[in-house]
Design a protein around this motif. Structure first.
Motif, short mmCIF file in Angstrom:
data_model
loop_
_atom_site.label_atom_id
_atom_site.label_comp_id
_atom_site.label_asym_id
_atom_site.label_seq_id
_atom_site.Cartn_x
_atom_site.Cartn_y
_atom_site.Cartn_z
N GLU A 34 -7.23 -4.28 5.67
CA GLU A 34 -6.69 -2.96 5.99
C GLU A 34 -7.72 -2.17 6.78
O GLU A 34 -8.87 -2.03 6.37
N ARG A 78 -6.23 -8.62 2.76
CA ARG A 78 -5.33 -7.66 3.41
C ARG A 78 -5.87 -7.15 4.74
O ARG A 78 -5.09 -6.80 5.62
N ALA A 108 -5.43 2.71 7.97
CA ALA A 108 -4.63 2.58 6.75
C ALA A 108 -5.35 3.13 5.53
O ALA A 108 -4.70 3.60 4.59
N SER A 136 -12.03 -2.80 2.62
CA SER A 136 -11.08 -3.77 3.16
C SER A 136 -11.58 -5.16 2.82
O SER A 136 -12.71 -5.53 3.18
N ARG A 184 0.83 -1.20 0.00
CA ARG A 184 0.00 0.00 0.00
C ARG A 184 0.87 1.25 0.00
O ARG A 184 1.77 1.39 0.81
#
Length: 458
Positions: free
Chosen positions: A217, A215, A221, A211, A78
């Motif tokens: 996230e 991952r 993030a 998300s 990312r």
């Protein structure tokens, strides 16, 4: 003719084309070029910072060495540094485009659904792609937001398509991606369903999480903000306001988050809400007005003499059968539910009051036959029967009017809050405002009104 300042390192010119030497010599030259570009403070009169070092290296490397250098970069990670709240986060700007929506027949299942079709357009910055060569495609494994529906069934071929460059000159590594989405959403939630049919209203909610399952996230993030298109902020509504017997009063879009019930971690979402009402013109003209007319004709039986039972029963029985015929005519438009809707209650009321008319007429007739000396008693019975029927009729319609008002202007139905749904997921608000597209009808035309509202109104 333009002149380019040569890139030098310790007196050596690295901008020259590599000789046709062995592969080992070419590898040594690549290492020297990388060392020069990473250690030099000035490259092509531009200071190289840590964020855009990759783009500067790609811009100045020999074409033969670009692929070798890029193969060592993990583009699937990312890119950070663009967040508004958290500088290490990635800011994703979104624009939801709604092209059409349509009701779906679901009466056989005891409920109704709508299908919403559109696309979610996203943009974000990836400094690793700054000054990307025009001759090279974007890396296939480049990072892109993962999408996951949180509420409602989403039909989509690919929720993570390969992004493209937003600007053709590629000076700034701005990526964009458009995800075609199709939601299938229940018009009413499990508590109310369609009990108020056809005077019901509903708020249809759905949410998309940024998300995925791979991952995971969190909101620290990924930050979500609204993009703009002309006067539209975050939401571009290009669909009709009225489809079939449904019409949209307002559409809301808000940045929200949901928390995991197990870990408590927060994930960034966008919430879409449609406040829908039903056009009752058909049901009022085809069901309510005929039933009210039937009751009015039935009440004319009180004009007959108490001993004329045959004429009374003939009129009431005819109205009783007519109410059944009306119900059969509109049967396909009525939801098949294990409970009574407003239309079912109105039909039941009509048949019940007609039964009271017939029962009151029979009682008055027997009193006339058994007590011929009490001439006023049968008429008193007719008056009492008419009074009871009027009270029941008024109480029922006052109760129905209360339900309609609560559904259309009260705190339930289309006006309930997002968090009022008990779906097992804890949602919260991000930011201070939500975007609204409201509709008003004037001159046989629907007009849109765009506004920014406090997040508490979502």
């Amino acid at each position: 003719m333009s002149l380019q300042k040569p890139v030098t390192f310790r007196g050596m010119d690295l901008s020259e084309s590599p000789s046709n030497g062995a592969e080992q010599a070419q590898g040594q030259r690549l290492d020297m070029q990388l060392a020069a570009l990473e250690e030099s403070t000035v490259v092509d009169a531009v200071e190289v910072c840590e964020v855009d070092a990759t783009s500067e290296i790609v811009r100045h490397l020999d074409p033969e060495n670009v692929s070798r250098y890029l193969s060592n970069i993990d583009f699937s990670t990312r890119p950070g540094g663009s967040g508004l709240v958290n500088k290490d986060a990635t800011l994703v700007t979104v624009l939801l485009y709604v092209s059409e929506w349509s009701p779906e027949s679901g009466h056989q299942h005891g409920g109704e659904y709508i299908t919403v079709t559109g696309s979610l357009q996203m943009r974000w910055l990836d400094p690793r792609l700054d000054n990307w060569p025009l001759s090279r495609d974007m890396p296939e494994n480049i990072w892109r937001p993962e999408l996951m529906p949180v509420r409602g069934h989403v039909v989509s071929q690919n929720l993570t398509p390969t992004p493209t460059f937003h600007n053709h000159d590629r000076i700034v590594g701005e990526c964009e991606s458009s995800v075609e989405m199709k939601w299938r959403l229940p018009v009413t939630d499990e508590r109310s369903l369609v009990r108020g049919f056809p005077f019901d209203t509903s708020r249809v909610d759905t949410a998309v999480c940024f998300s995925g399952a791979s991952r995971m996230e969190t909101a620290d993030a990924i930050e979500v903000a609204f993009d703009t298109w002309k006067d539209c902020v975050g939401l571009r509504w290009n669909a009709k306001a009225s489809v079939g017997e449904f019409y949209v009063n307002e559409v809301l879009l808000a940045p929200i988050y949901h928390a995991s019930p197990t870990s408590g971690k927060k994930y960034a979402d966008i919430g879409l809400s449609m406040r829908i009402a039903r056009d009752v013109t058909f049901y009022v003209n085809k069901i309510a007005l005929p039933l009210w007319s039937i009751l009015a004709f039935g009440c004319m039986s009180f004009a007959f003499e108490p001993d004329d039972l045959g004429s009374k029963m003939e009129l009431v029985a005819g109205m009783f059968l007519t109410s059944f015929a009306i119900q059969w005519v509109v049967l396909d438009r009525l939801p098949r539910t294990p409970y009574l809707t407003a239309v079912d209650r109105l039909v039941t009321l009509s048949m019940g009051l007609l039964f009271l008319m017939a029962l009151g007429g029979c009682i008055a007739f027997r009193v006339t036959m058994d007590y011929p000396d009490k001439e006023d008693l049968p008429r008193t019975i007719d008056k009492c029967t008419a009074g009871v029927i009027l009270i029941i009729f008024l109480v029922f319609h006052l109760s129905l009017a209360r339900d309609i008002v609560n559904g259309r202007v009260g705190s339930s139905g289309q006006n309930r809050k997002w968090n009022d749904i008990a779906d097992g997921i804890s949602f919260g608000y991000m930011g201070e405002t939500c975007q609204s597209v409201s509709f008003h009808y004037s001159g046989h035309t629907y007009y849109q009104t765009l506004a920014s509202r406090p997040i508490e109104d979502f």
